[in-house]
Design an enzyme around this catalytic site. Sequence first.
Site, PDB file in Angstrom:
ATOM      1  N   GLU B  60       0.815  -1.211   0.000  1.00 45.39           N
ATOM      2  CA  GLU B  60       0.000   0.000   0.000  1.00 45.39           C
ATOM      3  C   GLU B  60       0.850   1.263   0.000  1.00 45.39           C
ATOM      4  O   GLU B  60       0.514   2.238  -0.677  1.00 45.39           O
ATOM      5  CB  GLU B  60      -0.953   0.010   1.201  1.00 45.39           C
ATOM      6  CG  GLU B  60      -2.141  -0.941   1.068  1.00 45.39           C
ATOM      7  CD  GLU B  60      -1.842  -2.375   1.450  1.00 45.39           C
ATOM      8  OE1 GLU B  60      -0.680  -2.673   1.830  1.00 45.39           O
ATOM      9  OE2 GLU B  60      -2.765  -3.212   1.386  1.00 45.39           O
ATOM     10  N   HIS B 129     -10.013  -4.560  11.206  1.00 46.50           N
ATOM     11  CA  HIS B 129     -10.661  -4.552   9.884  1.00 46.50           C
ATOM     12  C   HIS B 129     -12.014  -3.843   9.895  1.00 46.50           C
ATOM     13  O   HIS B 129     -12.859  -4.104   9.034  1.00 46.50           O
ATOM     14  CB  HIS B 129     -10.869  -5.994   9.398  1.00 46.50           C
ATOM     15  CG  HIS B 129      -9.640  -6.642   8.848  1.00 46.50           C
ATOM     16  ND1 HIS B 129      -8.450  -6.686   9.535  1.00 46.50           N
ATOM     17  CD2 HIS B 129      -9.401  -7.277   7.676  1.00 46.50           C
ATOM     18  CE1 HIS B 129      -7.546  -7.330   8.805  1.00 46.50           C
ATOM     19  NE2 HIS B 129      -8.105  -7.694   7.675  1.00 46.50           N
TER      20      HIS B 129
END
Lengths: 359, 326
Positions: B60, B129
């Site tokens: 990322e 998450h």
Amino acid sequence: MTKKAEKSFTPTGFVYKSTTLPEATKKDHKKLGLTNDDVIALFREMFLQRRFEERAAQMYQKGKFGGFLHLYIGQEAISSATNFVLQDDDDIITAYRDHGFGLVRGISAKAGMAELFGKATGCSNGKGGSMHFFNADRHFWGGHGIVGAHIPVGAGLAFANKYLDNGRISISFFGDGAVDQGALHEAFNLAQLWKLPAIFVVENNGYSMGTAVERHTAAEIYKRALAYDMKYEIVNGMDLFSMIEKLQEVAKDVRDNSIPYFLEIRTYRYKGHSMSDPGNYRTKEELDEFKAIDPIERLKTYMLDKKVLKQDEIDSIMDEVNKEVLDAIDFAEESDFPAEEELYKHIFSGDELVIHDHK
Amino acid sequence: MPQLQFGEAIREAMQEEMRRDERVFLMGEEVAEYDGAYKVSQGMLEEFGPRRIIDTPISELGFSGIGVGAAMNGLVPIVEFMTFNFSLVGVDQILNNAAKIRYMSGGQVNMPIIFRGPNAAAGQLGATHSVAFESFFSYFPGLKVIYASEPFDAKGLLKSAIRDGNPIIFMESEQMYGLKGEVPEEEYLIPIGKGKIKREGDDVTLVAHGKMLHVAKQAAEQLAKDGIECEIIDPRTIKPFDIELVIESIKKTNRCVLVDESHPFGGVASEVGFLIQRDAFDYLDAPVQRVTLPDVPAPFARNLYDLWFPDAKQIVEAVKTVTYTN
Ligand SMILES: Cc1ncc(C[n+]2csc(CCOP(=O)(O)OP(=O)(O)O)c2C)c(N)n1
Ligand SMILES: [Mg+2]
């Protein structure tokens, strides 16, 4: 081999062979210093991991619990060899495919299954779920969900061991996908610079979700070690004895000399990435090829050949494990969900609730 | 009008803009050969080829930064995060580079880049998450933040975002991808920074964005049975925030409940609550209330998750508080 599409960035196309295994060791268990009882215990433990997850998948499909479920099936020789070779107080940390390591590090089938069900009796009190099995008392530091983020943490476990001069080492497991994270490189540099007694292990199972290794990472993975002058080995993760052999050497070197080590373990996951993955990115032939060398099935054959156990003895171990897992399901079903006040606990240590604007 | 799913609306927006503008490309994990982790980019590799629909490694930081560099050098990247939880690994590229380089260069550099993907909780996915990031990104000058709640808004806003020429955080939700809604066949754009009244009512103003809009709608239906009519405002864009629309509504209803999927401290609700008390103090008949997540990470267990996640019941309670009908 991928075909080179013109003007593409990531290599495109189907990969026909995602991972190649180095040769398995020729040594038998005696040569490796294992007793017959050791082999039997290892077999039982590997089969427990397998059965636990097969049943967990069934329960998931029945809708008994939600969230993610990533199965370790196919990779069990790695967790069992690790636990066998390492001292009980060496520190283990892994990613979200964590049930196997939890089970070998003292989480009972009951506490594991209850965690999947989100029950108070689970190994993380129902707070973590499948991705966050923990057993801190037994030096199993979890179950982590952000890819690569626990690699420096594993180095940190080793830092504490070196600082305290306690003779312990850490071992950190992560997937081939995690190799592409910057965290790996920073951790490797620090570990080598500071000579941390840390084993870093990539479980190269051929795929990062739906992306084959050669489509997501440049060059062979083990070569990451070269840039940091770190020692490395490539290991056959489908073979229990190969795993044990290499880990024995490596753990000794790391412990005696306080150095980091990188292991690229070649392995394979039989199931999808998670329960929602149909696995269309790979061939059935590839899957069958790895199932044909299944570490658990081969260990059965080995035990028969070497007369470690007779067939009926193997069967009765398997029956026993089956029962253990079925009992675990009953236990998980019958256990209570966490009490409501548990929502607010475990954010900080201490009894005081420090929660902003809490009514 | 044709019905489209939320995910399809996002796909159409990207496809139309990519057909229109050669500089636009999509990159992210599993966006190409796997057709998207949530199938949002299904079929796009086939149409646009591997030069423009690019599978990335789980890097990322690397691919966010590559997006920034590519945007500076003439392209319009759409960077997809599998979820915004994973943007944290690369967030320096967004907060320090995408958001500030134009300013630091005294306006020499353009930064047309979209960071998009699912945001906030999506069931029992655990503490790492399940984070709602709209408040977090809105904190930083130099970013526009959009969190759409319905297919129509998603398509029109994403198209505007791609043409906007600035760094934009565009948020979606795994749990909304299958949600259906009417989307016109002809092309349309929705201006960034304009909210929309999603339900009219005289008694109380509910402000809710993203997934919370749907929870607010449920609450409004229940309240209507008790004779309380809610006006629901979906800001659609978090930053810039359409405070005028909210104030106008409060002038009519004199009461307001803010529904926000963020944690309470420094969340969208706290900022909007401040603006309301400053600009509409004289119109309020009751203190503004908010419904948010508690100041607690996401738990896994089903019952704790349900307790944690804002629901219609909490909104009903808050409305009863501001209408003194408790
Ligand atoms: C930083 C980050 N990005 C993306 C994800 C989503 N994700 C979870 S697992 C995974 C694939 C990881 O593959 P690998 O490291 O090979 O491990 P394996 O699943 O094969 O065990 C991805 C992309 C994540 N959890 N964290
Ligand atoms: Mg992998």
